[in-house]
Design a protein around this motif. Structure first.
Motif, short mmCIF file in Angstrom:
data_model
loop_
_atom_site.label_atom_id
_atom_site.label_comp_id
_atom_site.label_asym_id
_atom_site.label_seq_id
_atom_site.Cartn_x
_atom_site.Cartn_y
_atom_site.Cartn_z
N ASP A 108 41.10 30.52 37.93
CA ASP A 108 41.39 31.67 37.07
C ASP A 108 40.62 32.90 37.55
O ASP A 108 40.12 33.68 36.73
N THR A 132 30.85 33.71 28.74
CA THR A 132 31.49 34.32 29.91
C THR A 132 31.29 35.83 29.97
O THR A 132 30.97 36.39 31.03
N LEU A 181 31.30 36.10 35.92
CA LEU A 181 32.09 37.25 36.30
C LEU A 181 31.39 38.09 37.36
O LEU A 181 30.19 38.35 37.26
N PHE A 197 37.73 39.91 35.64
CA PHE A 197 38.40 39.99 34.34
C PHE A 197 38.99 41.38 34.18
O PHE A 197 38.27 42.38 34.20
N ASP A 219 36.49 32.77 37.35
CA ASP A 219 36.55 34.02 36.59
C ASP A 219 35.88 35.19 37.33
O ASP A 219 35.11 35.95 36.74
N TRP A 238 46.70 32.09 30.22
CA TRP A 238 45.58 32.09 29.28
C TRP A 238 46.09 32.34 27.87
O TRP A 238 45.55 31.83 26.90
N GLN A 251 31.73 29.71 33.80
CA GLN A 251 32.30 30.96 34.28
C GLN A 251 31.18 31.94 34.65
O GLN A 251 30.10 31.93 34.06
#
Length: 328
Positions: free
Chosen positions: A178, A80, A114, A138, A135, A241, A112
């Motif tokens: 998420d 990730t 980002l 973050f 995701d 998480w 995932q």
């Protein structure tokens, strides 16, 4: 120091990372700005520098498509935290008028992906659009250790922030699962939080707030919307998480895609006794209280507890660091 990025011959650089690399060789104590002319910039941008403003002029898109299950030269999944389109590792940063997207898509073969890895402190995102699926955003720092492997991997960290304090102002953030996660004290105001269709349930947040941290993810006067194909009641406000996740929604408006229970314990009832989840709204607290899980707070009072001044009251003698003119 000001630099201009674009395709015109009078620009200082044609690519954003070129301008960043130039500034990384300069003292970080000196404030710098990178202005970006309209266009689509297909590149991964990695910024360690502090005291920097990254400002789009017109419509500026930064786009890349790396994903967790992508294989490296050894045939191993990159994971990730090697996937962000934009990585930020410093402090005193301003991101303004930018579209930052990870276009890898979604699916079991993608995992995932980002758009932004915000391992940064004293940072403001203003009028930005963050696009992805699982995701998308973050908000660092990382938890102390992973759950199921020796290390998180991904982009090496040079500066370890005790806390990452961030403001997201008038931004659009979209994703499926998420898609806003991490351990920062992150304050979202007047943002649109847009859920996209997922094969199973959707989750807006997955906080990993440290136990000793007073605040986690805060959404104030935000708008929770969904794409037309997202089923009613299919998206949760959040799941933890880590066990001390803190997430609150204050005077936010939501469409019918939000699950009546609101919150999920991530298959661990023990989390219900340690998380700090809540919704504060004078107009609908009573109605929500009859639907939401009993281990999350629903209240018509207490909204004043979540002002920026209170949340960031320990920040450099209460200086209002989030004001834009601090950076320009």
């Amino acid at each position: 120091m000001k630099l201009l990025v674009g395709k015109e011959p009078f620009c200082d650089f044609a690519y954003i990372q070129e301008a960043v690399d130039f500034l990384e060789r300069k003292p970080s104590e000196v404030s710098a700005q990178i202005h970006i002319l309209p266009g689509v910039y297909e590149e991964s941008v990695k910024i360690y520098r502090s005291n920097l403003a990254l400002i789009g002029i017109g419509h500026v898109e930064i786009v890349m498509n790396r994903y967790a299950r992508e294989r490296d030269e050894r045939g191993e999944e990159i994971g990730t935290f090697a996937t962000p389109t934009l990585f930020l590792g410093g402090s005193r940063l301003l991101l303004e008028n930018l579209v930052i997207a990870n276009t890898a898509g979604q699916g079991d073969d993608i995992g995932q992906a980002l758009a932004v890895y915000a391992h940064c402190d004293y940072t403001v995102f203003s009028n930005c659009i963050l696009k992805g699926h699982q995701d998308t955003l973050f908000t660092g720092p990382l938890p102390p250790s992973p759950k199921d492997r020796p290390e998180f991997g991904g982009i090496p960290l040079r500066e370890r922030h005790a806390n990452c304090r961030q403001i997201y102002r008038r931004c659009l953030i979209e994703g499926t699962v998420d898609f806003i996660f991490g351990g920062a004290t992150a304050y979202f105001e007047h943002c649109e939080i847009r859920s996209l269709r997922h094969a199973k349930e959707g989750y807006i947040t997955a906080a990993s707030t440290l136990k000793e941290q007073h605040y986690g993810l805060i959404f104030r006067e935000c708008y929770l919307t969904a794409a037309q194909d997202v089923p009613e009641g299919s998206v949760y406000l959040g799941r933890p998480w880590r066990s001390h996740a803190k997430t609150v929604f204050v005077n936010c408006r939501a469409d019918s895609h939000i699950h009546p229970e609101g919150w999920d314990n991530w298959n661990d009832p023990a989390n219900e006794t340690t998380v700090g989840y809540g919704e504060y709204d004078t107009s609908k607290a009573d109605a929500l209280r009859s639907q939401r899980v009993k281990w999350a707070e629903c209240s018509g009072a207490g909204g004043d507890l979540w002002s920026k001044e209170r949340v960031f009251s320990d920040s450099e003698g209460e200086r209002k660091w989030w004001l834009q003119d601090e950076y320009l």
